[in-house]
Design an enzyme around this catalytic site. Structure first.
Site, PDB file in Angstrom:
ATOM      1  N   HIS A 216      64.053  85.622  98.510  1.00 53.69           N
ATOM      2  CA  HIS A 216      64.128  84.237  98.059  1.00 53.69           C
ATOM      3  C   HIS A 216      63.309  83.995  96.799  1.00 53.69           C
ATOM      4  O   HIS A 216      63.393  82.934  96.202  1.00 53.69           O
ATOM      5  CB  HIS A 216      63.740  83.292  99.207  1.00 53.69           C
ATOM      6  CG  HIS A 216      64.866  83.092 100.167  1.00 53.69           C
ATOM      7  ND1 HIS A 216      65.197  81.885 100.720  1.00 53.69           N
ATOM      8  CD2 HIS A 216      65.777  83.976 100.655  1.00 53.69           C
ATOM      9  CE1 HIS A 216      66.250  82.021 101.510  1.00 53.69           C
ATOM     10  NE2 HIS A 216      66.609  83.287 101.490  1.00 53.69           N
ATOM     11  N   SER A 220      69.446  86.363  95.409  1.00 50.95           N
ATOM     12  CA  SER A 220      70.424  87.419  95.654  1.00 50.95           C
ATOM     13  C   SER A 220      71.011  87.945  94.355  1.00 50.95           C
ATOM     14  O   SER A 220      71.241  87.192  93.415  1.00 50.95           O
ATOM     15  CB  SER A 220      71.573  86.886  96.508  1.00 50.95           C
ATOM     16  OG  SER A 220      71.157  86.645  97.809  1.00 50.95           O
ATOM     17  N   LYS A 244      80.215  81.435 106.294  1.00 56.94           N
ATOM     18  CA  LYS A 244      80.728  82.781 106.049  1.00 56.94           C
ATOM     19  C   LYS A 244      79.992  83.788 106.937  1.00 56.94           C
ATOM     20  O   LYS A 244      80.610  84.681 107.520  1.00 56.94           O
ATOM     21  CB  LYS A 244      80.520  83.127 104.567  1.00 56.94           C
ATOM     22  CG  LYS A 244      81.434  84.232 104.087  1.00 56.94           C
ATOM     23  CD  LYS A 244      81.318  84.424 102.580  1.00 56.94           C
ATOM     24  CE  LYS A 244      82.180  85.589 102.130  1.00 56.94           C
ATOM     25  NZ  LYS A 244      82.152  85.776 100.678  1.00 56.94           N
ATOM     26  N   ASP A 245      78.681  83.607 107.084  1.00 53.14           N
ATOM     27  CA  ASP A 245      77.912  84.505 107.957  1.00 53.14           C
ATOM     28  C   ASP A 245      78.328  84.331 109.416  1.00 53.14           C
ATOM     29  O   ASP A 245      78.379  85.299 110.173  1.00 53.14           O
ATOM     30  CB  ASP A 245      76.408  84.237 107.813  1.00 53.14           C
ATOM     31  CG  ASP A 245      75.840  84.872 106.548  1.00 53.14           C
ATOM     32  OD1 ASP A 245      76.552  85.708 105.950  1.00 53.14           O
ATOM     33  OD2 ASP A 245      74.713  84.533 106.155  1.00 53.14           O
ATOM     34  N   GLU A 288      71.457 111.211 118.138  1.00 52.91           N
ATOM     35  CA  GLU A 288      72.412 110.112 118.057  1.00 52.91           C
ATOM     36  C   GLU A 288      73.121 110.122 116.712  1.00 52.91           C
ATOM     37  O   GLU A 288      72.598 110.640 115.725  1.00 52.91           O
ATOM     38  CB  GLU A 288      71.662 108.782 118.241  1.00 52.91           C
ATOM     39  CG  GLU A 288      70.973 108.665 119.563  1.00 52.91           C
ATOM     40  CD  GLU A 288      71.953 108.743 120.697  1.00 52.91           C
ATOM     41  OE1 GLU A 288      72.124 109.861 121.227  1.00 52.91           O
ATOM     42  OE2 GLU A 288      72.556 107.720 121.043  1.00 52.91           O
TER      43      GLU A 288
END
Ligand code: HEM
Lengths: 413, 269
Positions: A216, A220, A244-245, A288
């Site tokens: 922040h 972005s 959107k998220d 894994e």
């Protein structure tokens, strides 16, 4: 952008709190009006997904810990009891197990997204570096967690991985004894692994907080790699990106739930449902899936110490990515040659994943060496050279200009 | 769009490499000289799969009359049998036919008493040493997680039960001319290494099913495997039922979220 005016709160309680601790103003600023580039594509969903996966893991993990017993004679049975006797214990455990895979998948996409769009370049080097640190702690947490059910693979993975420290000259053996709390992986190892497995997720949580703080501050990046220049380049975080998220989360939960409810052991090794037995070594010790690329790198070197060093370098090299990439152009979108090398690296990574699962014999050994070699070649040779030789495409002058240009192209077509 | 094409290309390349190598690998490993696992129909497979209670009770019959003398079912209690359709009284009766050790009583003595539904399944051997002594040096493993603990799961157990051969087959000797069955072991085509310490268990007609089903070896293997699947995943039916609701809910929710997202973004592009 920090000049966004704080809202005037009308609710009296909120007002009272906010004057003393501006938590509501902060949330308003960072989550509601927060100016976000208007052109983010779906690859930008994966950060928030990773955060949610972490929260799911912590919540389910706390409930598991209420019923789990960290003791070599009881750990395995306590997991069975969770699955059979505890109300919805199977659900909690299967969510925890499969959310780990989701977490790593999402984080790998998140990392490679950053690599493609040059999100590690100035001014986001610290944001990127904190991310790499988060990944390292994740690896540690998942490794520790995998030991807890005390199955055959738990035990032998713990033995193989902790034995790596014996490769360190001079202090290696003492270090291993110190790590184990004894002369091999045993009850004391299990107990400390549990303590640390409970601790590290909260360390990750704190690191995620720093990660977001740095985010922040720099804001972005976006698919064009062009910095935000004017208000027309951005949209408020809410409702545009919250929605959107939310949609992205829906898709991720569908994938997660499909495995949890219908194929809960898909990512698990069957042999980990056999209780740990120090006297019986499994035929193949395979980690894994999310560790496989690095496991392949570890095994690509005939020398143990060399393998360990190379494996750590394979991740550590991400830290200095901002130095290795000499190109002035940020986004891969405008780098015609880089693009192809990027996807080659992705293919190499997938190949390493595959090789990590194969026995270390015959053609796999040779392929493993080449794939490992190429992995480092990409970072150490290709990336620095590309910056010099590649002629980037013209970059749009602003985000909004790029968005409008896109529309014109669509209209013309 | 060009990004998508490129992802598709990379995915195709990766998939091609993986598949190609997989084929090479399977050959290199020399695997597959033996028969592939038998794959019978299982009622519990798939999104809508569930158990067939009749079959589970037949499987219990096989377990109780054959396997129980060697294998434990850890983590399970007699009360669990109510889940496969035995009544409370039947379960009491079944439990009471077993003896478990209890105590110490007020004289400080351990004593034997009939089991109750709340007791764990009785163990066939007092300790591992006796179990080994009775079974050629190997402890018969716990069967309650077996269906989860082997690659192939139910298919493997089923194949194993039917995989015995009186003589070492040709394909083994072709692969390893020096193969010799150690004394006291049996040949099983599906067991890793082929030499298993468990003798063949299922022969036609060794027991009678209360429901009159023909007790062929295949039938018994199928039933006991289904029973062991249930023992390993008693939550399976609940899990899938809940999963179907959750998935339908999530699909609808996500579709709505998508529509709503498009609505919000309508003017922003
Ligand atoms: C970054 C977050 C986390 C990661 C990557 C992670 C990873 C794992 C993994 C790989 C396993 C083994 C799964 C299995 O085979 O069952 C596991 C098990 C476990 N985890 Fe976590 N975990 C995380 C967070 C937590 C937290 C916050 C707690 C508790 C506060 C927790 C408690 C447990 C317990 C008790 C087990 C053993 C139970 C089981 O095996 O299902 N985990 N974890």
């Amino acid at each position: 952008m920090s000049s966004t005016p704080s809202p005037v709160w009308s609710n009296r309680t909120i007002k009272w709190v906010d004057r003393r601790l501006p938590i509501f103003s902060m949330m308003h600023k960072e989550l509601i009006v927060y100016p976000t580039p208007r052109n983010l594509n779906y690859w930008w969903n994966f950060g928030s997904l990773a955060g949610i996966a972490l929260v799911i893991l912590i919540l389910t993990g706390i409930f598991l810990a209420m019923f789990y017993t960290p003791h070599e004679d009881m750990a395995f049975a306590s997991i069975e009891r969770i699955m059979r006797e505890v109300n919805f214990g199977w659900l909690i455990r299967f969510i925890h197990m499969n959310a780990v895979s989701l977490f790593f998948l999402v984080v790998y996409i998140h990392i490679f997204r950053g690599m493609y769009y040059g999100s590690y370049k100035a001014p986001r080097e610290l944001l990127w570096g904190i991310g790499v640190l988060i990944y390292l702690v994740m690896v540690g947490t998942a490794f520790l967690g995998y030991v807890l059910p005390w199955g055959q693979m738990s035990f032998w993975a713990a033995t193989v991985i902790t034995s790596l420290v014996t490769a360190i000259p001079v202090v290696g053996n003492d270090l291993a004894i110190w790590l184990w709390g004894g002369f091999s992986v045993d009850n004391d190892t299990l107990k400390r692994f549990f303590a640390l497995h409970y601790l590290l997720p909260f360390v990750i949580f704190a690191l995620v907080f720093l990660h977001l703080w740095a985010l922040h501050t720099t804001k972005s990046n976006n698919p064009t790699g062009v910095e935000v220049k004017k208000p027309a380049d951005t949209l408020p975080f809410h409702p545009y990106y919250t929605m959107k998220d939310a949609f992205g989360l829906g898709v991720a939960l569908i994938v997660l739930c499909f495995f949890v409810f219908f194929y809960p052991n898909y990512f698990n090794h069957a042999i980990n449902y056999v209780q740990a037995d120090p006297m019986v070594t499994p035929e193949h010790i395979v980690p894994e899936w999310y560790f496989l690329p690095f496991y392949a790198i570890l095994r690509a070197v005939p020398d143990k110490l060399g393998g360990v060093v190379l494996m750590f370098l394979a991740i550590a090299i991400w830290f200095i990515l901002p130095l290795l990439d000499t190109s002035k152009t940020r986004s891969g979108r405008f780098r015609p040659i880089f693009k192809w090398f990027f996807w080659l690296l992705v293919a190499d990574f997938v190949l390493l994943t595959y090789l990590g699962a194969m026995p270390a014999e015959g053609i796999y050994v040779t392929l493993g060496m080449w794939a490992t070699g190429y992995y480092f070649f990409h970072f150490v040779v290709i990336l620095p050279l590309l910056g010099w030789f590649e002629k980037p495409l013209p970059v749009p002058e602003s985000i909004s200009a790029a968005v409008t240009a896109g529309h014109e192209k669509e209209a013309a077509a | 769009m060009s990004t998508l094409t490129r992802i598709a290309t990379a995915a195709a390349v990766a998939a091609g490499l993986t598949l190609g190598l997989g084929a090479v690998g399977a050959q290199a490993a020399g695997g597959g000289e033996g028969p592939g696992l038998k794959r019978p129909y299982w009622s519990f497979e798939g999104v809508f799969g569930g158990y067939d209670e009749q079959q589970l009770r037949r499987g219990w019959e096989v377990y109780a009359q054959v396997c129980k003398s060697c294998h434990v079912l850890d983590y399970m209690h007699y009360r669990n049998l109510e889940q496969i359709g035995f009544t409370e009284d039947e379960v009491k009766e079944i439990a009471a036919s077993f003896e478990v050790e209890d105590g110490p009583d007020e004289w400080g003595e351990m004593f034997m008493r009939p089991a109750t539904p709340m007791d764990e399944f009785a163990k066939p051997y007092e300790n591992d040493a006796i179990a080994k002594l009775a079974n050629g040096g190997v402890v018969p493993p716990n069967l309650s997680v077996m269906a989860r603990a082997r690659d192939g799961g139910a298919d493997y157990i089923y194949s194993l039960m039917l995989g015995y051969r009186d003589e070492v087959p040709e394909w083994v000797l072709e692969h390893d001319p020096n193969f010799e069955l150690p004394a006291g072991k049996s040949f099983n085509a599906y067991f890793p290494g082929y030499a298993i310490s468990m003798p063949q268990q299922l022969f036609e007609g060794i027991l009678e099913y209360p429901d009159g089903t023909e007790p062929s070896a295949e039938q018994m293997a199928h039933d006991v495997t289904a029973f062991l699947q249930w023992a390993a995943e008693p939550e399976l039916e609940d899990r899938k039922a809940l999963g179907r609701y959750v998935l339908v809910f999530l699909l609808v929710l996500t579709a709505l979220l998508y529509a709503y997202k498009r609505e919000i973004w309508k003017d922003a592009h």
